[in-house]
Design a protein around this motif. Structure first.
Motif, PDB file in Angstrom:
ATOM      1  N   ALA A   1     -27.435 -80.525 -93.197  1.00  0.00           N
ATOM      2  CA  ALA A   1     -27.632 -79.139 -93.607  1.00  0.00           C
ATOM      3  C   ALA A   1     -28.344 -79.071 -94.954  1.00  0.00           C
TER       4      ALA A   1
ATOM      5  N   ARG B   1     -31.926 -77.168 -95.778  1.00  0.00           N
ATOM      6  CA  ARG B   1     -32.050 -76.108 -96.786  1.00  0.00           C
ATOM      7  C   ARG B   1     -33.220 -76.346 -97.737  1.00  0.00           C
TER       8      ARG B   1
ATOM      9  N   LEU C   1     -30.718 -71.353 -94.137  1.00  0.00           N
ATOM     10  CA  LEU C   1     -30.336 -71.542 -92.743  1.00  0.00           C
ATOM     11  C   LEU C   1     -29.883 -70.211 -92.151  1.00  0.00           C
ATOM     12  N   GLN C   2     -30.125 -70.047 -90.860  1.00  0.00           N
ATOM     13  CA  GLN C   2     -29.611 -68.891 -90.148  1.00  0.00           C
ATOM     14  C   GLN C   2     -28.856 -69.383 -88.921  1.00  0.00           C
ATOM     15  N   PHE C   3     -27.870 -68.622 -88.504  1.00  0.00           N
ATOM     16  CA  PHE C   3     -27.060 -69.014 -87.360  1.00  0.00           C
ATOM     17  C   PHE C   3     -27.222 -67.977 -86.259  1.00  0.00           C
TER      18      PHE C   3
ATOM     19  N   THR D   1     -20.166 -73.143 -83.061  1.00  0.00           N
ATOM     20  CA  THR D   1     -20.320 -73.772 -84.363  1.00  0.00           C
ATOM     21  C   THR D   1     -19.816 -75.212 -84.349  1.00  0.00           C
TER      22      THR D   1
ATOM     23  N   ARG E   1     -17.904 -75.854 -89.951  1.00  0.00           N
ATOM     24  CA  ARG E   1     -19.151 -75.364 -90.546  1.00  0.00           C
ATOM     25  C   ARG E   1     -19.544 -74.044 -89.868  1.00  0.00           C
TER      26      ARG E   1
ATOM     27  N   ASP F   1     -22.866 -72.979 -90.369  1.00  0.00           N
ATOM     28  CA  ASP F   1     -24.326 -72.976 -90.461  1.00  0.00           C
ATOM     29  C   ASP F   1     -24.992 -73.880 -89.429  1.00  0.00           C
TER      30      ASP F   1
ATOM     31  N   GLY G   1     -29.543 -77.190 -86.454  1.00  0.00           N
ATOM     32  CA  GLY G   1     -29.704 -76.236 -87.547  1.00  0.00           C
ATOM     33  C   GLY G   1     -31.014 -75.498 -87.417  1.00  0.00           C
TER      34      GLY G   1
END
Length: 261
Positions: free
Chosen positions: A52, A56, A61-63, A69, A73, A75, A250
């Protein structure tokens, strides 16, 4: 950092450790992603936190709401065949195009790799447009495609549909590429009736994903693979998978994407 291109799309990057990158390394990787579409980074063996952190460096980051998940976490999401009675189905697609600002990059960290099967395929959407018959290019140019969500349930107030150009210049090099999606996610094409739109999308998908325009990545333990969603479509090949296949994924938002030219 040594970038070795594949044909027709993608490259393998050697001499890199995703846990120790300088700002200049990220700029080189962004440039390589814009040129090659997909980067394979072998031998990483990093944990989720390092994965992660690496992502970055490209942007926030977008989910995607509705995905599963990674435990502990919020993300990263899990992509796996574990616990399924039937093999998952995967169509050619681009990630999360049903929002106004689709993600810039998607990446996978290999967690469990089957000894046989389970490759991920990528298509070269630059070449798809460049080699398209001129008559079809004329029909497709200057049209937009309405993308809709399938397979996941967005949260309250989140987008479910968005329009994007069928042919979109890349934000870094301005090369045009075909922006397509799985047929079920393609609701309409501007200026065309339903039958015409479905026929055009089918033709463009068939052309984009013909074997000579596709790179097949066979996974190894420790692989990190990242791709540019403006350049490629992708799908998993679940045929003949002989055991567990698990990845942590991710998605990097486009917040710094269009401003990084």
């Amino acid at each position: 950092m040594n970038v070795e291109p594949h044909d027709p799309i993608g490259a393998t990057v050697y001499g890199i450790d995703v846990t120790h990158l300088a700002p200049g390394d990220y700029e080189r990787l962004r440039t390589a992603l814009a040129e090659h579409g997909v980067l394979v980074l072998p031998g990483q063996h990093c944990d989720d936190a390092a994965f992660a952190f690496f992502l970055r460096g490209f942007g926030p980051l977008q989910f995607t709401s509705g995905e599963t998940t990674v435990p502990g976490r919020d993300d990263l999401n899990v992509v796996t065949n574990v616990g399924r009675e039937r093999a998952p189905r995967s169509n050619w697609h681009v990630d999360t195009a049903y929002v106004a600002s689709p993600p810039a990059y998607t990446a996978l960290l290999a967690v469990e790799v089957p000894a046989r099967g389970g490759a991920t395929l990528f298509s070269n959407q630059y070449r798809a447009w460049d080699t398209l018959d001129e008559a079809v290019r004329t029909v497709a140019a200057d049209r937009s495609l309405t993308h809709v969500v399938t397979g996941v349930e967005p949260g309250p107030g989140e987008q479910r549909t968005a329009d994007h150009p069928l042919v979109r210049p890349h934000p870094r090099n301005r090369r045009p590429a075909l922006l397509l999606d799985a047929p079920a996610r393609c609701a309409s094409v501007s200026g065309l009736g339903r039958d015409e739109a479905e026929s055009l999308v089918a033709l463009l998908l068939d052309w984009s994903t013909r074997p000579e325009n596709v790179h097949r990545h066979s996974w190894s333990p420790g692989d990190v693979v990242i791709w540019d969603n403006a350049v490629v479509l992708h799908r998993a090949d679940h045929r003949d998978v002989d055991c567990d296949r698990t990845f942590h994924s991710g998605i990097v938002s486009a917040a710094r994407y269009w401003s990084s030219i």
